[in-house]
Design an enzyme around this catalytic site. Sequence first.
Site, PDB file in Angstrom:
ATOM      1  N   ALA A  54      -3.893   7.698  -4.781  1.00 10.55           N
ATOM      2  CA  ALA A  54      -2.426   7.220  -5.231  1.00 10.55           C
ATOM      3  C   ALA A  54      -2.439   5.807  -5.428  1.00 10.55           C
ATOM      4  O   ALA A  54      -2.426   4.721  -4.734  1.00 10.55           O
ATOM      5  CB  ALA A  54      -1.544   7.670  -3.811  1.00 10.55           C
TER       6      ALA A  54
ATOM      7  N   GLY B  27       0.657  -1.226  -0.120  1.00 12.29           N
ATOM      8  CA  GLY B  27      -0.060   0.215  -0.085  1.00 12.29           C
ATOM      9  C   GLY B  27       1.028   1.265  -0.028  1.00 12.29           C
ATOM     10  O   GLY B  27       2.044   1.335  -0.449  1.00 12.29           O
ATOM     11  N   ASN B  28       0.284   2.315   0.284  1.00  9.73           N
ATOM     12  CA  ASN B  28       0.971   3.554   0.304  1.00  9.73           C
ATOM     13  C   ASN B  28       0.433   4.514   1.511  1.00  9.73           C
ATOM     14  O   ASN B  28      -0.581   4.234   2.162  1.00  9.73           O
ATOM     15  CB  ASN B  28       1.272   4.300  -1.044  1.00  9.73           C
ATOM     16  CG  ASN B  28      -0.207   4.623  -1.561  1.00  9.73           C
ATOM     17  OD1 ASN B  28      -0.874   5.499  -0.984  1.00  9.73           O
ATOM     18  ND2 ASN B  28      -0.548   4.082  -2.622  1.00  9.73           N
ATOM     19  N   TYR B  29       1.032   5.647   1.857  1.00 12.59           N
ATOM     20  CA  TYR B  29       0.645   6.490   3.050  1.00 12.59           C
ATOM     21  C   TYR B  29      -0.306   7.515   2.716  1.00 12.59           C
ATOM     22  O   TYR B  29      -0.880   8.374   3.357  1.00 12.59           O
ATOM     23  CB  TYR B  29       1.790   7.288   3.331  1.00 12.59           C
ATOM     24  CG  TYR B  29       2.773   6.537   3.951  1.00 12.59           C
ATOM     25  CD1 TYR B  29       2.558   5.907   5.083  1.00 12.59           C
ATOM     26  CD2 TYR B  29       4.276   6.458   3.703  1.00 12.59           C
ATOM     27  CE1 TYR B  29       3.479   5.240   5.913  1.00 12.59           C
ATOM     28  CE2 TYR B  29       5.289   5.673   4.056  1.00 12.59           C
ATOM     29  CZ  TYR B  29       5.002   5.164   5.391  1.00 12.59           C
ATOM     30  OH  TYR B  29       5.775   4.135   5.952  1.00 12.59           O
TER      31      TYR B  29
END
Length: 407
Positions: A277, A209-211
């Site tokens: 994102a 995943g990402n932030y």
Amino acid sequence: MRLSGKHIVLGLTGSIAAYKAAYLLRGLIKEGAEVQVVMTPAAKEFITPVTMSALSGKPVASEFFSANDGTWYSHVDMGQWADLLLIAPATAATMGKMAHGICDNLLITTYLSAKCQVMVAPAMDLDMFRHPANVANMEILRSFGNIIIEPGEGELASGLHGKGRMEEPETIVEEVVSFFNQKKKLLNKHFLITAGPTYEKIDPVRFIGNYSSGKMGYAIANKLAGEGAKVTIVSGPVQIKNVHPQITVIPVESAGEMLEKCLSVFPEVDGAVMCAAVADFTPENYSPTKVKREKDELIIRLKPTSDIAGTLGQLKTEKQLLVGFALETNNELENAGRKLKKKNLDFIVLNSMNDRGAGFGGDTNKITMIDQNNNQAFFELKSKTEVASDIVDKMVLILEQKEGRRE
Ligand code: CTP
């Protein structure tokens, strides 16, 4: 008289700033408004109902029944009568009750019955104002479509200096006037927003995943809804729970799911803003059982995901607007310009990781907008809500151009 014929319910709560409500009331009356004052029991400790009733020319409503003649003040009638409910000053307690539907006084029951626009002008000490409980309550109120008139910065009744003092009465009157004069710019329009991160599953308990917090996308969705548009957010996993009533959230996890939902919504919309994102790669193989720690090394092969913005860019009609984001660490303008063309966007919003306060997670952002004519507009560091306004303004302009209303 810019408020002639307007019915305003002015709610007062127990704050030292209640004295300013007398000036506010006079300002509204001078502009021709008919004003019914409602005071909470605590407000009467700070300013007398006699003052407010003399200025408004009407008895002040405070209790459900009048002690003198037993008249019942119907909060439902007041809520229906009003073209605007303005609560000024609004204490942290009142905003908390409004956010959670705690009806222990006439003002809150009126609020819950009101069909009109609600404006709230907070007044409190700076620490109370920035306490997470108050910040969260204000966020809930905004998500209900209420307008918060941000307090000014300056000397507070406590002697401390900071943000929390109620906006000046003249400024509030101007906000009220511009509310009644404003035309919603995006009525009958529908927009698609992608927001948040995507989770690409490795096994039943792990993902890549990402932030991304989703805050920027949700802020844009709120602004669009505030201009009267219907909004559909196709959202990766985020913590944001409260949204404007005109927003529908379709929750998804992976880039693949996000693409699928976007493809089904896109033909119906006037425009789309790609804020998510999206993962560029996803595991080639998903393990249906938990991957065990058997070897010294684990190699996960990844395959590319589809470019959602690029796919919609190919499908876009002449009338549809497509906006993308670019998060860059180097050669920012050049990279963003390339993405604009490659994805067939109308304009791109560039965030540079080199700018402090920009990008993931936080409440601020610093952007540059680049359009197809290579116009580059640089903006200061602002709150994500203010950045959302700038983006929505640009969207309105381009949509007007597309509709041939402007050159
Ligand atoms: N985007 C998308 N689908 C993807 C990747 C990106 O819709 N699979 C969208 C993003 O929402 C954003 C824009 O494309 O609006 C640019 O995203 P970004 O990650 O900056 O660019 P990429 O095309 O992924 O290029 P790179 O990662 O190489 O910079």
